[in-house]
Design a protein around this motif. Structure first.
Motif, PDB file in Angstrom:
ATOM      1  N   LYS A 271      31.958  54.026  47.309  1.00  0.00           N
ATOM      2  CA  LYS A 271      32.762  54.436  46.145  1.00  0.00           C
ATOM      3  C   LYS A 271      33.484  55.748  46.410  1.00  0.00           C
ATOM      4  O   LYS A 271      34.674  55.880  46.146  1.00  0.00           O
TER       5      LYS A 271
ATOM      6  N   GLY B 266      36.203  55.372  48.960  1.00  0.00           N
ATOM      7  CA  GLY B 266      37.339  54.694  48.349  1.00  0.00           C
ATOM      8  C   GLY B 266      38.191  55.630  47.508  1.00  0.00           C
ATOM      9  O   GLY B 266      39.421  55.610  47.587  1.00  0.00           O
TER      10      GLY B 266
ATOM     11  N   LYS C 228      42.155  56.669  48.285  1.00  0.00           N
ATOM     12  CA  LYS C 228      43.229  56.566  47.292  1.00  0.00           C
ATOM     13  C   LYS C 228      43.912  57.918  47.094  1.00  0.00           C
ATOM     14  O   LYS C 228      45.143  58.002  47.012  1.00  0.00           O
TER      15      LYS C 228
ATOM     16  N   GLN D  58      50.102  50.950  48.849  1.00  0.00           N
ATOM     17  CA  GLN D  58      49.074  50.229  49.598  1.00  0.00           C
ATOM     18  C   GLN D  58      49.716  49.297  50.613  1.00  0.00           C
ATOM     19  O   GLN D  58      49.221  49.157  51.728  1.00  0.00           O
TER      20      GLN D  58
ATOM     21  N   ARG E 261      42.863  47.499  49.340  1.00  0.00           N
ATOM     22  CA  ARG E 261      42.545  47.583  47.906  1.00  0.00           C
ATOM     23  C   ARG E 261      41.039  47.630  47.674  1.00  0.00           C
ATOM     24  O   ARG E 261      40.546  48.452  46.899  1.00  0.00           O
ATOM     25  N   LYS E 262      40.323  46.739  48.351  1.00  0.00           N
ATOM     26  CA  LYS E 262      38.871  46.699  48.177  1.00  0.00           C
ATOM     27  C   LYS E 262      38.205  47.945  48.742  1.00  0.00           C
ATOM     28  O   LYS E 262      37.220  48.428  48.189  1.00  0.00           O
TER      29      LYS E 262
ATOM     30  N   GLU F 191      39.648  50.958  48.784  1.00  0.00           N
ATOM     31  CA  GLU F 191      39.962  52.012  47.813  1.00  0.00           C
ATOM     32  C   GLU F 191      39.145  51.862  46.531  1.00  0.00           C
ATOM     33  O   GLU F 191      38.822  52.854  45.886  1.00  0.00           O
ATOM     34  N   GLN F 192      38.806  50.641  46.167  1.00  0.00           N
ATOM     35  CA  GLN F 192      37.999  50.404  44.971  1.00  0.00           C
ATOM     36  C   GLN F 192      36.511  50.600  45.237  1.00  0.00           C
ATOM     37  O   GLN F 192      35.711  50.625  44.305  1.00  0.00           O
TER      38      GLN F 192
ATOM     39  N   ILE G  75      34.569  48.510  46.835  1.00  0.00           N
ATOM     40  CA  ILE G  75      33.812  47.257  46.724  1.00  0.00           C
ATOM     41  C   ILE G  75      33.686  46.531  48.056  1.00  0.00           C
ATOM     42  O   ILE G  75      33.032  45.501  48.131  1.00  0.00           O
TER      43      ILE G  75
END
Length: 70
Positions: free
Chosen positions: A14, A17, A21, A31, A46-47, A49-50, A52
């Motif tokens: 987390k 990420g 970002k 992105q 994306r994943k 940065e999130q 996950i």
């Protein structure tokens, strides 16, 4: 070269990420631009940065080099 993406020497998806970002936004790039330049999928970025999807040490190093951080 990944210390800036790590928290206290420990890998936290987390936090890494959030940092990714922040670095991307500081460069004022999308992105899609980052993914194209690093030859990775936008979905992977994306994943990441999130927070996950975990990142390999190699990918962490690629990001650190790209954003010019230690």
């Amino acid at each position: 070269c990944v210390h800036t993406l790590l928290q206290g020497g420990m890998y936290n998806m987390k936090e890494a990420g959030v940092r990714l970002k922040q670095l991307r936004r500081k460069k004022e790039i999308t992105q899609e631009q980052v993914a194209a330049e690093l030859n990775i999928s936008v979905d992977t970025l994306r994943k990441n940065e999130q927070g996950i999807r975990g990142m390999s040490v190699e990918l962490l190093d690629i990001y650190a080099d790209y954003y010019n951080v230690d």
